[in-house]
Write a protein that holds these residues in place. Structure first.
Motif, mmCIF file in Angstrom:
data_model
loop_
_atom_site.group_PDB
_atom_site.id
_atom_site.type_symbol
_atom_site.label_atom_id
_atom_site.label_comp_id
_atom_site.label_asym_id
_atom_site.label_seq_id
_atom_site.Cartn_x
_atom_site.Cartn_y
_atom_site.Cartn_z
ATOM 1 N N ALA A 74 0.810 -1.226 0.000
ATOM 2 C CA ALA A 74 0.000 0.000 0.000
ATOM 3 C C ALA A 74 0.843 1.276 0.000
ATOM 4 C CB ALA A 74 -0.935 -0.008 1.208
ATOM 5 N N LYS A 75 2.154 1.140 -0.100
ATOM 6 C CA LYS A 75 3.004 2.336 -0.138
ATOM 7 C C LYS A 75 2.678 3.153 -1.388
ATOM 8 C CE LYS A 75 5.519 1.163 3.464
ATOM 9 N NZ LYS A 75 5.314 1.853 4.760
ATOM 10 N N PRO A 76 2.854 4.469 -1.339
ATOM 11 C CA PRO A 76 2.498 5.297 -2.504
ATOM 12 C C PRO A 76 3.459 5.080 -3.673
ATOM 13 C CG PRO A 76 3.527 6.626 -0.780
ATOM 14 C CD PRO A 76 3.328 5.258 -0.197
#
Ligand SMILES: [Zn+2]
Length: 280
Positions: free
Chosen positions: A12-14
């Motif tokens: 879920a990291k950008p």
């Protein structure tokens, strides 16, 4: 395979754009648009199907690759005319501009030069965008069809792959042997080719090019250029390549000169000023 407990958190990291282009030197498109209203054709080259030809474009001129007779994909190589070591850098062009290039994008040269060789000034296929399959036009993700991969996959020898066509064209233009010329052939701009990555396996795919006779892609030459263009044996690349199966058509190259004075105070781009010490 078992996932770690925080797998979704890690996923879920950008997403961060690797090379934001806000500080990239921009071409003067208004100047190019004015200049292109004054163009006069100074040379035409017809590239036969399943073959390639070389052409030269002086800095400050434009060149067009034109579809004639029928849908056809072209594989383009570019070199600096007085230094073949400076050549089109497909990978960095992709990293800067994305998987497919369009009007206003530039074709960058290899390290340690890294300067714009050509700026795309017009594209009659600019309307295509990205389709429902995620495909676009004029990619810098493919390499070029070549007899080595063909042999690896099919076992046969085919001598009219774009790689071979480009090597023969450069050899003829520069009076060098084809094996020496081959070492200068590099990853191409896939002109008019309609490509993307499949959604499930992320494999490189092609589909029939939407190009039609009269369509063209146009570049402004920022440097004195030598080019070579192969009319790919894949034809419109709607089914197959690296064989004589596909219907193929010629492509036309036009070199065009703008009115003197229409380029204001444009000057060719200087090479990178990085001192090449690499920290030593
Ligand atoms: Zn090809």
């Amino acid at each position: 395979m078992r996932e770690p407990a925080d797998a979704n958190e890690r996923r879920a990291k950008p997403a961060i754009v690797v090379y934001p282009t806000g500080t990239l030197p921009q071409p003067d498109m208004a100047m190019l648009e004015r200049a292109r209203q004054t163009l006069r054709t100074v040379r035409e080259v017809i590239v036969p199907p399943r073959d390639a030809l070389s052409f030269e474009v002086p800095a400050g001129h434009f060149f067009r690759i034109v579809s004639i007779e029928g849908p056809q994909v072209g594989d383009l190589n570019l070199w600096s005319a007085d230094n073949l070591d400076e050549r089109f850098f497909s990978g960095k062009t992709r990293a800067l501009h994305g998987t497919h290039v369009g009007t206003g994008d530039r074709l960058w040269s290899s390290l340690p030069y890294l300067r714009p060789m050509a700026t795309m000034s017009h594209d009659t296929l600019g309307w295509y965008g990205f389709d429902a399959d995620g495909a676009g036009i004029h990619d810098v993700i493919g390499t070029r069809c070549d007899p080595y991969t063909s042999r690896l996959l099919s076992g046969g020898d085919y001598h009219h792959c774009c790689h071979s066509n480009l090597a023969r064209a450069l050899a003829a233009a520069r009076g060098m042997g084809v094996r020496e010329a081959e070492m200068h052939v590099h990853d191409v701009l896939n002109v008019f080719m309609c490509t993307g990555f499949t959604r499930d396996t992320h494999q490189y795919f092609m589909k029939a090019s939407p190009v039609r006779p009269g369509d063209y892609i146009e570049f402004f030459a920022e440097l004195d250029l030598v080019g070579a263009l192969s009319a790919c044996p894949g034809g419109d690349c709607g089914a197959t390549h690296s064989s004589d199966v596909a219907v193929c058509h010629p492509l036309k190259i036009e070199v065009l000169r703008p009115e003197p004075g229409s380029l204001a105070d444009w000057t060719p781009p200087a090479p990178s000023t990085y001192p090449r010490t690499h920290g030593l």
